[in-house]
Design a protein around this motif. Sequence first.
Motif, short mmCIF file in Angstrom:
data_model
loop_
_atom_site.label_atom_id
_atom_site.label_comp_id
_atom_site.label_asym_id
_atom_site.label_seq_id
_atom_site.Cartn_x
_atom_site.Cartn_y
_atom_site.Cartn_z
N GLU A 28 2.59 3.63 -1.78
CA GLU A 28 2.73 4.24 -3.20
C GLU A 28 3.76 5.55 -3.14
OE1 GLU A 28 2.02 2.78 -5.89
OE2 GLU A 28 0.98 1.39 -4.96
N THR A 29 3.67 6.20 -2.00
CA THR A 29 4.37 7.69 -1.87
C THR A 29 4.95 7.71 -0.75
OG1 THR A 29 2.22 9.01 -0.97
CG2 THR A 29 2.48 8.84 -3.46
N VAL A 80 8.78 4.29 -4.56
CA VAL A 80 7.92 5.06 -3.55
C VAL A 80 8.18 6.48 -4.34
CG1 VAL A 80 7.73 5.69 -1.37
CG2 VAL A 80 8.32 3.30 -1.92
N LYS A 95 5.91 1.52 -12.74
CA LYS A 95 5.58 3.34 -12.96
C LYS A 95 6.94 4.01 -12.90
CE LYS A 95 4.82 3.94 -8.34
NZ LYS A 95 3.72 4.50 -7.02
N ASP A 121 2.73 7.46 2.60
CA ASP A 121 2.30 6.06 3.03
C ASP A 121 3.15 5.40 3.67
OD1 ASP A 121 -0.16 6.73 1.41
OD2 ASP A 121 1.02 5.79 -0.31
N GLU A 166 10.16 -1.59 -6.55
CA GLU A 166 8.98 -0.72 -6.90
C GLU A 166 9.35 0.74 -6.28
OE1 GLU A 166 6.39 -0.47 -9.33
OE2 GLU A 166 6.78 -2.43 -9.77
N ASP A 184 0.96 -1.26 0.08
CA ASP A 184 0.11 0.09 0.15
C ASP A 184 0.74 1.26 0.10
OD1 ASP A 184 -2.26 -1.36 -0.13
OD2 ASP A 184 -2.41 -1.48 2.21
#
Length: 376
Positions: free
Chosen positions: A166-167, A255, A287, A170, A253, A164
């Motif tokens: 993502e940035t 952040v 992304k 979080d 991934e 959860d």
Amino acid sequence: MADRASGRTVDRRTVLRTLGVGGIAGVAGCLGGSNGGNRSDGDGNGSGNGNDSGGGGSGQYNWVIGTSSDGTTAHTSGVAFSEVVNEHSDMIEMSAQTSGGTGASLALMAQGENEAGTITTVLVDRANRGVAPFEDVEATITQTFSYLTLDFHLMKREEAGLDDVETVDDIPPDTPMSWGQRQGTNFEVAVEAMQLSGIDNPTEHFTDLRDIAVADQAEALREGRVDIIMPYTANLTSKLGWVQELDSTVDIEPVNFTFSEEELQNSSLPVAYGEISPDVWNQEVSKPATALVTGYLVGFPADTDEEAVYEFTKTILDNSSEVNEYAEYLEKLSPEFALEWLLKSENGPIHPGAERYYKENDLWTDDLVSLDDYES
């Protein structure tokens, strides 16, 4: 000689102005005056206190260029510059010496332990404004040429249970993280990026920050000792050795920070906004990663002999094709690229020796600051 580059180009983003931030923790050694270069007294004995002007080409300059630790872009670059100078200059002999990070390299240069340093625009700005821990630095730090960018961004370990996240908003405060060594530009860039993202006092907000050397971050993430690290690419496209290791051994991934390009532009940070494309990675990354881009450069104390710095700048830039061969991330260096990522503000003077080279080659631009203008 190392790999050739892929040929992809760097899209220069908005280059910004000055920094208004806290200091770099843990820079070793007292900070004091500057050094004009260790030069010989005519018989090769290497005497002289560094504060006399020397005799131009009549004496031998024996210089140490301070770099970050082994395995970093800074150290490889320092080795490349030293070898090219030693091959082509009759005036200067140079060797690269590791330090605890770019902040430590600047401190050693400022106190006269080293003659030059591979440093960043962030640190030039901070030192010349006297921001902690550089309050007592008496030397003005000048720029010669930029040779690459470092593009700082955050990556999480996919198996860390942070699905959860993502940035940065979080991230649970007790998440084990490393932003690199506290003596390095990467750590300070992370602090500033967190603050710009709305996280006050990030070093207190996040309670499990680990001080891990840059080259050891991939191993720390792979072993689960940390769940988020701050890697960097060069020129928005090139993965360094330890980042290649990260890519090949850990599923990752991004952040992302939460500021916009416009917000960064309107801030006082001497960095640019960038994005790391998912195509940079060999693994599947979903992304782009928000990146803060800073220029890497070679700096000298302002009172270093003008003729010697001119010789150094001319030798490197006239033989930049040889420097290009040392590593993929050095392939961009050229007389034109040398100016692109310098700090262009009242806090970033150009050394007179480098200024002379640029003016002789019709490269000087009005947004550059001469040492005379800085001092006046």
